[in-house]
Design an enzyme around this catalytic site. Structure first.
Site, short mmCIF file in Angstrom:
data_model
loop_
_atom_site.label_atom_id
_atom_site.label_comp_id
_atom_site.label_asym_id
_atom_site.label_seq_id
_atom_site.Cartn_x
_atom_site.Cartn_y
_atom_site.Cartn_z
N LYS A 23 -9.88 -5.25 -16.44
CA LYS A 23 -8.82 -4.23 -16.61
C LYS A 23 -7.34 -4.74 -16.29
CE LYS A 23 -8.31 -1.51 -12.86
NZ LYS A 23 -6.74 -1.58 -12.25
N ASN A 24 -7.40 -5.87 -15.27
CA ASN A 24 -6.00 -6.08 -14.65
C ASN A 24 -5.53 -7.30 -15.61
OD1 ASN A 24 -5.92 -4.18 -13.14
ND2 ASN A 24 -6.65 -5.42 -11.39
N CYS A 119 0.91 5.20 -4.37
CA CYS A 119 -0.79 5.83 -4.68
C CYS A 119 -1.35 5.72 -3.42
CB CYS A 119 -1.36 4.86 -5.88
SG CYS A 119 -2.06 3.40 -5.16
N ARG A 124 3.54 0.79 -2.25
CA ARG A 124 3.97 -0.05 -3.14
C ARG A 124 5.29 -0.13 -3.89
NH1 ARG A 124 -1.81 0.66 -6.74
NH2 ARG A 124 -1.23 -1.65 -7.35
N ASP A 307 -9.39 -5.93 -3.79
CA ASP A 307 -10.13 -4.81 -4.52
C ASP A 307 -11.60 -4.93 -4.36
OD1 ASP A 307 -8.07 -5.20 -7.60
OD2 ASP A 307 -7.49 -4.33 -5.64
N ARG A 399 -11.48 5.24 -14.45
CA ARG A 399 -10.15 4.59 -14.87
C ARG A 399 -10.33 2.97 -14.76
NH1 ARG A 399 -6.76 4.15 -10.36
NH2 ARG A 399 -5.96 2.71 -11.79
C1 EPZ Z 1 -2.39 -5.70 -8.75
O1 EPZ Z 1 -1.60 -4.75 -8.38
C2 EPZ Z 1 -3.49 -5.03 -9.22
N1 EPZ Z 1 -3.23 -3.89 -10.27
C3 EPZ Z 1 -4.27 -4.57 -7.99
O2 EPZ Z 1 -5.39 -3.79 -8.59
C4 EPZ Z 1 -4.58 -5.38 -7.00
O3 EPZ Z 1 -5.04 -4.86 -5.88
C5 EPZ Z 1 -3.29 -6.05 -6.49
O4 EPZ Z 1 -2.60 -6.65 -7.60
C6 EPZ Z 1 -3.59 -7.09 -5.50
O5 EPZ Z 1 -4.39 -8.08 -6.02
C7 EPZ Z 1 -3.12 -4.50 -11.35
O6 EPZ Z 1 -3.28 -5.65 -12.00
C8 EPZ Z 1 -2.76 -3.47 -12.46
P1 EPZ Z 1 1.01 -6.50 -5.76
P2 EPZ Z 1 0.19 -4.92 -8.04
O7 EPZ Z 1 2.29 -6.51 -6.38
O8 EPZ Z 1 0.58 -5.94 -8.90
C9 EPZ Z 1 3.51 -5.45 -1.80
C10 EPZ Z 1 -7.37 -2.24 -8.69
O9 EPZ Z 1 -7.78 -1.69 -7.91
N2 EPZ Z 1 4.83 -5.17 -2.94
O10 EPZ Z 1 0.38 -7.87 -5.76
O11 EPZ Z 1 0.53 -3.59 -7.68
C11 EPZ Z 1 2.62 -4.02 -2.32
O12 EPZ Z 1 3.33 -2.94 -1.73
C12 EPZ Z 1 -5.80 -2.43 -8.23
O13 EPZ Z 1 -7.48 -2.69 -9.90
C13 EPZ Z 1 6.09 -5.08 -2.45
O14 EPZ Z 1 6.24 -5.00 -1.03
O15 EPZ Z 1 -0.01 -5.71 -6.54
C14 EPZ Z 1 1.23 -4.46 -1.84
O16 EPZ Z 1 1.22 -4.33 -0.43
C15 EPZ Z 1 -5.34 -1.64 -7.01
N3 EPZ Z 1 7.15 -5.09 -3.25
C16 EPZ Z 1 1.67 -5.98 -1.91
O17 EPZ Z 1 2.82 -6.42 -2.20
C17 EPZ Z 1 6.85 -5.25 -4.46
O18 EPZ Z 1 7.89 -5.43 -5.08
C18 EPZ Z 1 0.41 -6.59 -3.11
O19 EPZ Z 1 1.21 -5.93 -4.44
C19 EPZ Z 1 5.48 -5.43 -5.05
C20 EPZ Z 1 4.70 -5.71 -4.10
#
Ligand code: EPZ
Length: 418
Positions: A23-24, A119, A124, A307, A399
């Protein structure tokens, strides 16, 4: 709309199960396809709700999509300009819609992205995404729930990420590939999905080096060509099925999986007493006599994936002893705890830490899928619970998992969708 899953517990799972495309990876490659004009075909694409919503967003931007067969998606990115504003209605259904920020800046030099908001698993924010595109010359304004970004003179630059965010790394890559000059991303995310994005873009003519390491170097090019590309298998779906084999006291062969992508899960399952072996056709998981307690700390790749945290928690509810789980990536990813406690689990949460005291049995009852991975974990708990587990809001599960009930029933599970 099917939104309830009923799981009848007590049957050990046996047989082989095939993992779908990731998916990702699929979601970000669908977005990246707009960086070339013409027909892109993505193979091994999962037929899941998030992918469906992403096709709707592409269509609203003027990019046609068509399923060539069950798992091959054609994306027709037209010549000339496309729309650059995503709608709130569709964006709030899919967080990954925020990936259009980098891709539209890369292609059209402007983007208006509906703020995805938080969410269930955390607030996020997008501060790292914005810092990244601003470093490459984008001017950004946030107004009325939208990020408005545009750039008159984009230029490659060095970007240091305070946290190796997956989404921020992907957005910066997609802007940088068509931005004149050299971009260096330091403390970049190293997830396999990032490597898949870079491989896809490089096959289109991009110049990206170092994906999969914490320093990614990108030399901007003026044009990218559409290609046919097969995405990687879903390591989280694979991990979910491996836990299904271990928790159900069965023996399962998980096929179409890349073992290196899932080593932290293999290691923790072995620590918990399961026998896990790599074979020619996949990963064989055989449950141990008992489940041993293990401690888990979630971390960015190659650490233990957040995840997979809920799925492991479900299994550790039945361990002979106490496990400690620390969630370091998302600040609100223990929503499953109340649902597991309804099934008889003994879990205490203190901030980012959950202390899981193993119990003899879980009991089927009515529970709610609070998010995608929590929903999948409730199916796993239901497989071993006494009686029936009724999972409401199962839409969260559809989803991200393709035909999950059918696949598990093929191994002997008794799951009905209502
Ligand atoms: C990706 O989300 C995945 N989603 C998530 O999978 C996965 O949990 C996550 O990476 C971590 O591995 C997709 O690829 C579509 P991040 P993403 O930016 O990109 C903080 C699933 O179940 N952060 O690495 O949104 C954020 O709040 C989903 O398949 C900031 O603070 O994750 C979080 O605490 C859920 N500022 C952490 O970093 C920013 O600008 C990781 O977020 C961006 C992120």
């Amino acid at each position: 709309m099917e939104d309830i899953l009923i799981v009848k517990g007590g049957t050990p799972l046996y047989g082989s199960i095939r993992v779908s495309g990731a998916k990702n990876a699929g979601l970000v490659l669908m977005v990246a396809a707009i960086l070339a004009e013409g027909e892109t075909i993505l193979d091994n694409m999962p037929r899941i709700r998030d992918v469906e919503v992403m096709t709707f967003i592409l269509n609203e931007l003027g990019v046609r999509t068509e399923w060539k067969d069950d798992n091959s998606l054609a994306i027709y990115s037209p010549p000339g300009r496309i729309k650059t504003k995503t709608s709130y209605e569709l964006s709030r259904m899919l967080r990954a819609s925020n990936l259009f920020l980098g891709a539209l800046l890369g292609r059209e030099k402007e983007a208006a992205i509906s703020l995805p908001g938080g969410c269930d698993i955390g607030s996020r924010p997008m501060d790292l995404h914005l810092k990244g595109v601003q470093a490459l010359g984008a001017e950004v304004e946030i107004e009325h729930g939208y990020i408005y970004a545009c750039t008159k003179r984009p230029r490659g630059n060095n970007v240091y990420l305070d946290f190796p965010s997956v989404g921020a790394t992907e957005n910066i890559i997609m802007m940088a590939v068509k931005t004149p000059g050299n971009t260096v991303i330091e403390n970049a995310a190293k997830e396999p999905e990032i490597v898949d994005l870079a491989n896809f873009l490089n096959s289109m003519g991009a110049k990206i080096r170092g994906a999969g390491t914490d320093v990614i170097k990108i030399e901007g090019v003026s044009e990218l060509k559409p290609v046919r590309y097969a995405i990687i298998p879903d390591r989280i779906e694979a991990g979910t099925f491996m836990v299904a084999g271990a928790i159900s006291k069965g023996e399962v062969l998980v096929e179409n999986v890349i073992p290196t992508h899932i080593y932290p899960v293999i290691a923790k399952l072995q620590e918990a007493g399961a026998v896990v072996k790599e074979t020619e056709s996949g990963i064989l998981v055989k449950a141990g006599d008992k489940i041993r307690p293990v401690d888990i700390k979630t971390l960015p790749y190659p650490g233990f994936p957040t995840d997979m945290q809920s799925q492991m928690m479900a299994m550790l509810c039945l361990a002979e002893g106490t496990s400690v789980i620390v969630e370091n990536v998302f600040e609100n990813r223990f929503q499953i705890v109340d649902e597991l406690k309804r099934m008889g689990a003994d879990i205490k949460v203190e901030g980012h830490t959950a202390v899981v005291k193993g119990v003899k049995k879980l009991y089927g009852t009515k529970v709610r899928a609070t998010d995608l991975r929590a929903g999948a974990a409730l199916i796993l708990a239901g497989l071993v619970a006494e009686g029936e587990t009724v999972i409401e809001e199962a839409i969260h599960i559809f989803r991200g998992y393709e035909n999950i009930a059918q696949k598990l029933n093929h191994l002997g599970a008794q799951i009905t969708v209502k």
